[in-house]
Design a protein around this motif. Structure first.
Motif: not given
Length: 165
Positions: A61-63, A25-29, A81-85
């Motif tokens: 979740r990204i706020y 998830w670090v890579r995705i974000v 967020m969809q890719e992380a799902e």
């Protein structure tokens, strides 16, 4: 964790929010915020303020602080967020949400087994996905839902097949 997000050290800021172990998830974000930074630089706008980035119930979740009116930024955050799902928090492999002793995580079968081993020491009677209904994609050995090895190996996840279960 609410603190400032450093657009000069995006990866470091993301690791502060998600933890260094969650490389998937670090890579995705990180890729998401690099795209947002380039977008803002092209338009000569200030960078959006990040309130919080976290895992909740197996979802990313990204706020953002304040309202975000830029459709590019909204779309890019939604895509991340969809890719992380569909990605393991730890490594980025294909995955889905798992429940390990009432703890919702998004892990591939390998990392789910690793997490379950530690979790089972605290909750010895719990297994993976104990409340899941009978599912064609559920391992009959450990309860993992997702990638299943069919055929001679039976109806098991790759981690159980590798362990010879």
């Amino acid at each position: 964790m609410t603190n400032t997000f450093d657009y000069d050290d995006i990866r470091g800021s993301v690791e502060k929010h998600l933890g260094k172990d969650n490389l998937g998830w670090v890579r995705i974000v990180t890729e998401c915020f690099e795209a947002i930074k380039k977008h803002c630089d092209r338009r000569e706008e200030s960078y959006p303020s990040v309130g919080q980035i976290k895992q909740k119930f197996g979802s990313l979740r990204i706020y953002m602080d304040g309202t975000q009116e830029d459709t590019f930024i909204q779309l890019r955050l939604q895509q991340a967020m969809q890719e992380a799902e569909m990605s393991c928090e730890r490594c980025g492999n294909a995955s889905t949400v798992q429940v390990i002793a009432a703890w919702h995580v998004n892990l591939c079968c390998w990392h789910a087994h690793e997490a379950a081993t530690g979790r089972m020491e605290t909750f010895p009677t719990m297994r993976l996905n104990t409340r899941a209904k009978s599912d064609a994609l559920q391992c009959r050995s450990c309860g993992y839902i997702g990638q299943i090895a069919w055929g001679a190996s039976g109806h098991r996840c790759p981690a159980c097949v590798a362990k010879g279960w």
